[in-house]
Design an enzyme around this catalytic site. Sequence first.
Site, PDB file in Angstrom:
ATOM      1  N   ARG A 163      61.370  57.217  57.932  1.00 24.23           N
ATOM      2  CA  ARG A 163      62.132  56.983  56.700  1.00 24.23           C
ATOM      3  C   ARG A 163      62.971  58.225  56.395  1.00 24.23           C
ATOM      4  O   ARG A 163      62.526  59.357  56.630  1.00 24.23           O
ATOM      5  CB  ARG A 163      61.129  56.739  55.564  1.00 24.23           C
ATOM      6  CG  ARG A 163      61.730  56.460  54.204  1.00 24.23           C
ATOM      7  CD  ARG A 163      62.317  55.104  54.138  1.00 24.23           C
ATOM      8  NE  ARG A 163      62.494  54.639  52.759  1.00 24.23           N
ATOM      9  CZ  ARG A 163      63.277  53.610  52.457  1.00 24.23           C
ATOM     10  NH1 ARG A 163      63.957  52.953  53.383  1.00 24.23           N
ATOM     11  NH2 ARG A 163      63.379  53.215  51.205  1.00 24.23           N
TER      12      ARG A 163
ATOM     13  N   THR B 146      69.090  45.534  56.249  1.00 27.11           N
ATOM     14  CA  THR B 146      68.029  46.066  57.080  1.00 27.11           C
ATOM     15  C   THR B 146      67.974  45.167  58.300  1.00 27.11           C
ATOM     16  O   THR B 146      68.492  44.073  58.268  1.00 27.11           O
ATOM     17  CB  THR B 146      66.747  45.993  56.236  1.00 27.11           C
ATOM     18  OG1 THR B 146      66.968  46.821  55.102  1.00 27.11           O
ATOM     19  CG2 THR B 146      65.510  46.434  56.976  1.00 27.11           C
TER      20      THR B 146
END
Length: 577
Positions: A107, A384
Amino acid sequence: MIRKNLATVFVLLSVALSVTANPPAIIASNAQSQPIISKQGMVVAQDAIAAKVGAKILAQGGNAIDAAVATGFALAVTLPQAGNIGGGGFMMVYLADKDKTIAIDYRETAPETAYRDLFLNPDGKVNNSIARFSHRSAGVPGTVAGMVLALENYGTMSLKQVIQPAIELADKGFIVDYPLTESLQDRSERLAQNPASAKYFFNPDGSTLKAGDKWQQKDLAKSLKLIAKHGKEGFYTGTTADKIVAEMKAGDGLITHTDLASYKAVEREAVTGTYNGYEIASMPPPSSGGVHLIQMLNILEAWDLPALGHNSAAYIHRLSETMRRAYADRAEHLGDPDHVPVPTQRLINKDYASYLRDSISLTKATASADYGSTLEDFKESTQTTHYSVWDKQGNVVSNTYTLNFSYGSGISVSGAGFLLNNEMDDFSAKPGSPNGYGLLGNEKNAIAGTKRPLSSMTPTIIFKDGKPVLVTGSPGGSTIITTVLQTVLNHLTFDMNIAQATAQPKFHHQWYPDAIGLEPGFSKDTTAILKSMGHKLSERNRVWGKSQSISAKDDLLFGSTDTRWTGGGAISVESVK
Ligand code: GLY
């Protein structure tokens, strides 16, 4: 506890769902389709060219991790709205010979100088434009570090080998297909505003790239070559790092050489649970995906769901009430575990699930305005993209990564050929102010230097008697967790094959806005019953779920992209040999 004005959040749900979705309005209506079947391995991804790159790596003898890394880099070229080297994500890996599951967290992190009120105007209001579409929207990218870590620790091939197909796609070009044309058109206004993106994502005469055009990305090819040559350092230091920092300086961004050089992908322990005899392994915080997938399955497993009827009003009601409770806990308790305490084990406790289940009326909707996280009351007694890989040794990879919105902030790193993420908007800019997905958060997900913004990405592997039986995940911002939940339930509980499970219309509740979002395909009498139970509905004319899954049975693999969208592919090793 957090509350929010209803009217504002209804609008935000629309924004939230549209930022991840650029498809034509396809009517889902209980689509039936068949999975692709394989014995030798498979890659399922939102873009068929990239899935084929991964399947070829498997055919050359690479393992699932080699194929996953090759697919990840290829998607950075062929699916620029979400595939990336300027974003971040999460990868779940299952190693068959060690019987071990690993969760890789790559992340993005907030730049070191980011601070709590970064996106507040002097009047204290959140400046959404800066949060979502400026150089300050970008977190320090994690994808390259994540891919390199996965390959070094669990792959068998060299970085050069697995990145080569992506380099060739960028350097020599590939033929643009219809879904890419459509997604570029959808974001053309935003992309045209940034000079580097205007150069990269349009023809030299300024016209939009069309299906059938050949698209070369020479600067991106150069950046990929530097990674192939120098590994992680080829991105986080040297020429590419210089270009990122120059881009930041030119646009008042925050990312520095120190931020880039100190970025680390990390391995975390998967969050695990059980559901009706299956074992679930999914992504732990800083994603909320795994925690709330397991929490919701815990609540649901006591009910005979098939007896209610798939997608009946009674079924949608119980799932929506379950979702409402999970997302209220998400807003209150989730954040980066390296910065704030996250009560993961308490949230996935089966007794807490039973306490929440007891709070659900079977006939009436709860009003979110009257409901907040109850964990403290309980006393213990966009865009995404996801892809799934399975090799013939039984190794499995479930990977979800993102730029956040479709094409991130729309800002490219000049000279380096790639887009910057706008993941900083996944932080809670101010308690009670929804982010781009209409999600609320509090201090636990406040902005702080080096912190990771809370995610909903839910790459998941499901086991039966210790052997993987399903690998899945989806894009969709805040709807990711509930899309994965319903794909899992459709397959495991309603016994649908993975293609049918994927193509069913899905619904979503996230506490606030207090409305059930519905994909196309629900009947008018179902929605009328839901309204009579007190539910507010937000009926969408677009599909938001786009799961990419592989299931296993009788030594065979069954793969399915979401056939309600074009462009995806379930590519078997047999088909590329
Ligand atoms: N950027 C969407 C997510 O991570 O949940």
